[in-house]
Write a protein that holds these residues in place. Sequence first.
Motif, PDB file in Angstrom:
ATOM      1  N   LEU A 134      37.779  42.148  44.743  1.00 40.09           N
ATOM      2  CA  LEU A 134      39.184  42.171  46.017  1.00 40.09           C
ATOM      3  C   LEU A 134      40.229  42.515  45.163  1.00 40.09           C
ATOM      4  CD1 LEU A 134      39.363  41.215  48.966  1.00 40.09           C
ATOM      5  CD2 LEU A 134      40.831  39.238  47.406  1.00 40.09           C
ATOM      6  N   HIS A 135      40.330  43.597  46.092  1.00 45.80           N
ATOM      7  CA  HIS A 135      41.269  44.342  45.611  1.00 45.80           C
ATOM      8  C   HIS A 135      42.864  43.673  45.897  1.00 45.80           C
ATOM      9  CE1 HIS A 135      45.748  47.037  46.811  1.00 45.80           C
ATOM     10  NE2 HIS A 135      44.473  47.474  45.337  1.00 45.80           N
ATOM     11  N   ALA A 136      42.893  43.027  46.736  1.00 41.51           N
ATOM     12  CA  ALA A 136      44.330  41.866  46.813  1.00 41.51           C
ATOM     13  C   ALA A 136      44.151  40.803  47.628  1.00 41.51           C
ATOM     14  CB  ALA A 136      45.810  42.652  46.684  1.00 41.51           C
ATOM     15  N   GLU A 137      45.309  39.943  47.669  1.00 39.65           N
ATOM     16  CA  GLU A 137      45.279  39.918  49.185  1.00 39.65           C
ATOM     17  C   GLU A 137      45.392  40.026  50.247  1.00 39.65           C
ATOM     18  OE1 GLU A 137      48.246  37.272  51.788  1.00 39.65           O
ATOM     19  OE2 GLU A 137      48.919  38.354  49.831  1.00 39.65           O
ATOM     20  N   TYR A 138      46.941  41.087  50.107  1.00 39.10           N
ATOM     21  CA  TYR A 138      47.345  41.715  51.263  1.00 39.10           C
ATOM     22  C   TYR A 138      46.789  42.735  51.358  1.00 39.10           C
ATOM     23  CZ  TYR A 138      48.505  44.737  46.932  1.00 39.10           C
ATOM     24  OH  TYR A 138      48.595  45.113  46.148  1.00 39.10           O
ATOM     25  N   THR A 139      45.501  42.785  51.054  1.00 40.72           N
ATOM     26  CA  THR A 139      44.866  44.427  51.700  1.00 40.72           C
ATOM     27  C   THR A 139      43.633  43.489  52.194  1.00 40.72           C
ATOM     28  OG1 THR A 139      43.709  45.013  49.582  1.00 40.72           O
ATOM     29  CG2 THR A 139      45.996  46.374  50.000  1.00 40.72           C
ATOM     30  N   SER A 140      43.656  42.396  52.216  1.00 45.41           N
ATOM     31  CA  SER A 140      42.129  42.034  53.365  1.00 45.41           C
ATOM     32  C   SER A 140      42.951  40.699  53.969  1.00 45.41           C
ATOM     33  CB  SER A 140      41.250  41.076  51.383  1.00 45.41           C
ATOM     34  OG  SER A 140      42.735  40.414  51.218  1.00 45.41           O
ATOM     35  N   LYS A 157      31.237  50.098  26.705  1.00 47.10           N
ATOM     36  CA  LYS A 157      31.029  48.818  27.728  1.00 47.10           C
ATOM     37  C   LYS A 157      32.039  48.748  28.668  1.00 47.10           C
ATOM     38  CE  LYS A 157      28.447  46.341  23.553  1.00 47.10           C
ATOM     39  NZ  LYS A 157      28.775  44.242  23.119  1.00 47.10           N
ATOM     40  N   CYS A 158      31.481  48.334  30.192  1.00 44.58           N
ATOM     41  CA  CYS A 158      32.255  48.089  31.375  1.00 44.58           C
ATOM     42  C   CYS A 158      32.088  47.401  32.219  1.00 44.58           C
ATOM     43  CB  CYS A 158      32.480  49.486  31.334  1.00 44.58           C
ATOM     44  SG  CYS A 158      33.705  49.193  33.177  1.00 44.58           S
ATOM     45  N   ASN A 159      32.690  46.433  32.635  1.00 40.44           N
ATOM     46  CA  ASN A 159      32.704  45.466  33.754  1.00 40.44           C
ATOM     47  C   ASN A 159      33.439  46.288  34.980  1.00 40.44           C
ATOM     48  OD1 ASN A 159      32.327  43.292  32.120  1.00 40.44           O
ATOM     49  ND2 ASN A 159      32.146  41.902  33.439  1.00 40.44           N
ATOM     50  N   LEU A 160      32.365  46.906  35.552  1.00 39.67           N
ATOM     51  CA  LEU A 160      32.615  47.853  37.208  1.00 39.67           C
ATOM     52  C   LEU A 160      32.431  47.324  38.135  1.00 39.67           C
ATOM     53  CD1 LEU A 160      31.410  50.800  37.143  1.00 39.67           C
ATOM     54  CD2 LEU A 160      31.429  49.893  39.253  1.00 39.67           C
ATOM     55  N   GLY A 161      33.821  47.213  38.800  1.00 37.26           N
ATOM     56  CA  GLY A 161      34.269  46.721  40.241  1.00 37.26           C
ATOM     57  C   GLY A 161      34.843  47.704  40.979  1.00 37.26           C
ATOM     58  N   ASP A 162      34.345  47.398  43.139  1.00 31.50           N
ATOM     59  CA  ASP A 162      34.201  48.857  43.299  1.00 31.50           C
ATOM     60  C   ASP A 162      35.314  47.686  44.781  1.00 31.50           C
ATOM     61  OD1 ASP A 162      34.076  50.288  45.825  1.00 31.50           O
ATOM     62  OD2 ASP A 162      32.867  51.790  44.466  1.00 31.50           O
ATOM     63  N   SER A 163      36.239  48.088  44.930  1.00 32.97           N
ATOM     64  CA  SER A 163      37.485  47.556  44.957  1.00 32.97           C
ATOM     65  C   SER A 163      37.074  47.081  47.145  1.00 32.97           C
ATOM     66  CB  SER A 163      38.851  47.629  45.064  1.00 32.97           C
ATOM     67  OG  SER A 163      39.245  47.777  43.983  1.00 32.97           O
ATOM     68  N   VAL A 164      37.418  46.019  47.389  1.00 29.55           N
ATOM     69  CA  VAL A 164      36.926  45.926  49.331  1.00 29.55           C
ATOM     70  C   VAL A 164      37.872  45.452  49.301  1.00 29.55           C
ATOM     71  CG1 VAL A 164      36.224  43.708  50.308  1.00 29.55           C
ATOM     72  CG2 VAL A 164      34.767  44.925  48.213  1.00 29.55           C
ATOM     73  N   ILE A 165      38.501  46.106  50.230  1.00 30.66           N
ATOM     74  CA  ILE A 165      40.062  46.561  51.259  1.00 30.66           C
ATOM     75  C   ILE A 165      39.089  46.140  52.704  1.00 30.66           C
ATOM     76  CG2 ILE A 165      42.054  47.455  51.975  1.00 30.66           C
ATOM     77  CD1 ILE A 165      42.298  49.297  49.184  1.00 30.66           C
ATOM     78  N   CYS A 166      40.209  45.291  53.571  1.00 35.54           N
ATOM     79  CA  CYS A 166      39.567  45.085  54.788  1.00 35.54           C
ATOM     80  C   CYS A 166      40.288  44.456  55.537  1.00 35.54           C
ATOM     81  CB  CYS A 166      38.078  44.554  55.170  1.00 35.54           C
ATOM     82  SG  CYS A 166      37.716  44.539  56.901  1.00 35.54           S
ATOM     83  N   PHE A 167      41.480  45.482  56.634  1.00 34.66           N
ATOM     84  CA  PHE A 167      42.562  45.044  57.665  1.00 34.66           C
ATOM     85  C   PHE A 167      41.565  44.372  58.974  1.00 34.66           C
ATOM     86  CE2 PHE A 167      44.032  47.830  54.632  1.00 34.66           C
ATOM     87  CZ  PHE A 167      45.278  47.285  54.082  1.00 34.66           C
ATOM     88  N   ASP A 168      40.064  44.160  59.817  1.00 38.43           N
ATOM     89  CA  ASP A 168      39.988  44.282  60.418  1.00 38.43           C
ATOM     90  C   ASP A 168      39.744  42.645  60.347  1.00 38.43           C
ATOM     91  OD1 ASP A 168      37.944  43.788  63.006  1.00 38.43           O
ATOM     92  OD2 ASP A 168      36.608  44.722  61.811  1.00 38.43           O
ATOM     93  N   LEU A 196      27.409  36.706  40.403  1.00 36.90           N
ATOM     94  CA  LEU A 196      28.422  37.585  39.385  1.00 36.90           C
ATOM     95  C   LEU A 196      29.706  36.815  39.311  1.00 36.90           C
ATOM     96  CD1 LEU A 196      27.079  40.413  41.566  1.00 36.90           C
ATOM     97  CD2 LEU A 196      26.325  39.720  38.666  1.00 36.90           C
ATOM     98  N   ARG A 197      30.912  37.875  37.945  1.00 35.31           N
ATOM     99  CA  ARG A 197      32.474  38.102  38.213  1.00 35.31           C
ATOM    100  C   ARG A 197      32.938  38.310  39.142  1.00 35.31           C
ATOM    101  NH1 ARG A 197      31.815  35.470  33.332  1.00 35.31           N
ATOM    102  NH2 ARG A 197      34.820  35.606  32.736  1.00 35.31           N
ATOM    103  N   MET A 198      34.170  37.752  39.144  1.00 35.02           N
ATOM    104  CA  MET A 198      35.345  38.655  40.347  1.00 35.02           C
ATOM    105  C   MET A 198      36.621  39.682  39.680  1.00 35.02           C
ATOM    106  SD  MET A 198      36.504  39.027  43.244  1.00 35.02           S
ATOM    107  CE  MET A 198      35.137  38.435  44.201  1.00 35.02           C
ATOM    108  N   GLN A 199      36.611  40.455  39.888  1.00 31.88           N
ATOM    109  CA  GLN A 199      38.389  41.050  39.459  1.00 31.88           C
ATOM    110  C   GLN A 199      38.882  41.315  40.122  1.00 31.88           C
ATOM    111  OE1 GLN A 199      37.901  44.854  37.043  1.00 31.88           O
ATOM    112  NE2 GLN A 199      35.497  44.199  36.702  1.00 31.88           N
ATOM    113  N   VAL A 200      40.935  40.594  40.557  1.00 27.05           N
ATOM    114  CA  VAL A 200      41.167  40.971  41.202  1.00 27.05           C
ATOM    115  C   VAL A 200      42.606  40.502  41.289  1.00 27.05           C
ATOM    116  CG1 VAL A 200      41.474  38.285  42.188  1.00 27.05           C
ATOM    117  CG2 VAL A 200      41.799  39.631  43.303  1.00 27.05           C
TER     118      VAL A 200
END
Length: 433
Positions: free
Chosen positions: A184-190, A138-149, A207-211
């Motif tokens: 969300l990858h992290a505060e410092y990458t967004s 089983k898995c909860n899969l997340g694709d990390s969001v990173i954005c500096f714009d 949905l659920r969130m991972q960070v």
Amino acid sequence: MGSFLFEDISMVDHRGAAFAHRWVGVSEGCIDYIGDHAPSGSYDERYDGSGKLLMPGLYNAHAHVPMTLLRGRGENLPLDRWLNEAIFPFEDLIEDPDAYYASLLGIAEMLRFGVVSFSDMYYHSDARARAIIESGIKCNLGDSVICFDPDASYADLPHASLNERLVREYHGAADGRLLVDYNLHAEYTSTERVVRTLAEATLDQGLRMQVHVSETSSEVAACKERHDGKTPVRYLADCGLFDAPTTAAHCVWLEEGDFAILAEKGVFVATCPASNAKLGSGIADVAAMRAAGVNVALGTDGVASNNNHNMFSDMYLLALMQRAGDCTPVGLSAEDVIHASTRCGALSQGRTDCGCIEEGCRADLIVLDVDTPWMQPLGSAASNLVYSAQGSDVVLTMVDGSVVYRDGVYPTIDVERVQYETCRARDAILAKL
């Protein structure tokens, strides 16, 4: 999927309570019988419980499974050099086939050590999803969001359409074994705009969130400089990220006020003691979290910073490091650690019918061989599981009633080929570097 009966076996539940001479029946993916004598019904297979111990499967609340490719890379480097010299350049060269085999290798390791489900933050999501579905885990899969714009919102990012597709194609796949979380990858990458709009999208999708949150002291200090003295916990809460059910990885450097926010928002903290120790990040104050009412689950993180998915090692470290950090021999009980590693991990994934041994719950179960010198005498089964057991003591792993590992055999994974392909991919990437 056949029916299965564990006969006359010792048992430890998700609370750490021990029971001798139990019969546990499994049918159609769920536990259908628990008793102190054999049931009247018939089962396809009967398992002799002599010298064995049954417990809920382990839930790895934070991982980056394709990073199996990076096992042992960048050893003994400070964090900034470890990331910028050893990790990021290597990750830039990973392709989907590499991630697929590396994911299968990491999954095989987890199944071997009794992990029945994991929460994963990374990329190459189609490759990871394929490995998850094929392997039976089983898995909860997340694709990390990173954005500096600073001008971009979440809807402007390629991740918006990617996440919509991942949800459409994989959320609930394999009879619910695979779930898609937003990440969300992290505060410092967004940017703040991205965090706020991603939070809204997560709620809209239900949905659920991972960070990642407050992993290092420098992360917290930089966040406070950027956001008018707000810690990452306060900032993310103000942005609405914790309004969706959230798993926050690490939380090593929490400040006064953070604990109450996490508790109020119902955030699950995925503590990663091995990774935090190896990278010199510090010791998370799990005792204070629990005292404040925060839900605490256990994670391995990626094998580049652990270097394994052996959650029995992490259980041991969680119990010992809290005591070392507090300079007291009185700390988290063995029962607390077992709960964090089983039931709380399942709840962090929104799997309310998992992580425990109760009739009607999903049959996510593991069996350990306890007829060994290091597990005898079995005076306190919970204590032995945390302080004495080895991951290699696991002899059977069952997910949704299906046996996915047993006595060295993986019915769903060609381990020899997976090892070969992962090593081949690693060598090819190193050659390019």
